[in-house]
Design a protein around this motif. Structure first.
Motif, mmCIF file in Angstrom:
data_model
loop_
_atom_site.group_PDB
_atom_site.id
_atom_site.type_symbol
_atom_site.label_atom_id
_atom_site.label_comp_id
_atom_site.label_asym_id
_atom_site.label_seq_id
_atom_site.Cartn_x
_atom_site.Cartn_y
_atom_site.Cartn_z
ATOM 1 N N GLN A 126 2.290 27.484 -11.088
ATOM 2 C CA GLN A 126 4.106 28.097 -10.509
ATOM 3 C C GLN A 126 4.360 29.001 -10.957
ATOM 4 N N SER A 129 3.354 30.694 -7.479
ATOM 5 C CA SER A 129 3.600 30.442 -6.117
ATOM 6 C C SER A 129 2.772 28.938 -6.010
ATOM 7 N N LYS A 132 -0.181 28.603 -2.999
ATOM 8 C CA LYS A 132 -0.802 30.110 -3.463
ATOM 9 C C LYS A 132 -1.883 29.066 -3.781
ATOM 10 N N LYS A 173 6.111 20.570 -1.797
ATOM 11 C CA LYS A 173 5.598 22.476 -1.542
ATOM 12 C C LYS A 173 4.696 21.767 0.415
#
Length: 258
Positions: A126, A129, A132, A173
């Motif tokens: 987190q 990101s 990523k 996401k």
């Protein structure tokens, strides 16, 4: 190493080894950690429940064995709630992930070694990101470690919360199609995990908070009312120790921002 930020309500909780043992089932309803026989480990837990996270981590490492779990929990909760510097937070989560991975290697049947490995990697993800982290292959590691924790400890409510959050974050996401095909993330499975966690540990403020967040991620505005009700219930919970106090205060501050 830089000094850790103190728990803002120092002195409000006054556990010792005996009272931790007495209230063990209530204090560990989330992580299902077995009550230790070693007094040094119980004393490290007392420091944790009182909010003296830095001393708890040091005492846990000094005790070794089951004390490593105290160190990992104290470091993770501190990094999550109280560490102001992002780089330091990420470094602490990396330390926990490495320590827990080594602990799981030495004792593969230790459910909380797998859980703290996943928790630390999840919070680290987190921080850098989620997109990523998924590209770096961390998603699969988080999911695998949480599934191991649940298989080893079927009453582990916190592992269900973290796995439910994993499903929600991934779908949020990358979408449900790629999330399902690539990472095995499914909306219904995620929501069911939160419901199971709240059955196992009904008063858990963090379960309510993460469930509320997941509902909004997965269902959007139509679940806002239900999510707010969960936040209100979390904010009204009666914390028994320092960690629960931090959970409840987070719920209260989120409600104030709305």
């Amino acid at each position: 190493m830089a000094k850790w930020t103190p728990f803002p309500h120092a002195g409000d909780y006054r556990f010792d080894a005996a009272s931790v043992k007495k209230h063990w089932a209530r204090l560990h309803g989330g992580d299902a950690e077995p009550c230790p026989k070693d007094t040094a480990v119980l004393e490290a837990w007392a420091l944790f429940h009182n909010g003296d996270f830095e001393k708890a981590a040091a005492a846990g490492l000094a005790a070794g064995g089951a004390g490593i779990t105290v160190a990992n929990k104290a470091t993770s909760i501190y990094a999550n709630y109280l560490e102001p510097k992002e780089k330091t937070r990420l470094d602490l989560f990396t330390q926990v992930a490495e320590r827990a991975e080594a602990q799981a290697g030495e004792d593969p049947s230790n459910a909380n070694a797998w859980y703290w490995h996943a928790y630390a990697l999840g919070r680290y993800s987190q921080g850098i990101s989620v997109a990523k982290a998924l590209a770096q292959g961390l998603g699969g590691k988080v999911k695998e470690s949480l599934e191991k924790a649940i298989a080893l400890s079927p009453k582990h409510a916190d592992a269900r919360i973290a796995l439910g959050a994993f499903h929600a974050e991934v779908i949020d996401k990358v979408g449900s199609l790629i999330g399902g095909m690539t990472y095995g993330a499914k909306k219904d499975a995620g929501l069911k995990l939160f419901q199971e966690a709240l059955k196992l540990n009904p008063g858990s403020a963090i379960a309510m908070i993460e469930y509320a967040n997941a509902l909004v991620m997965l269902e959007g505005d139509k679940k806002m009312k239900e999510a707010t009700a969960l936040y209100e219930k979390a904010a009204a919970a009666e914390p028994m120790d320092a960690m629960e106090r931090l959970d409840v205060e987070m719920a209260r501050s989120e409600l104030e921002e709305e």
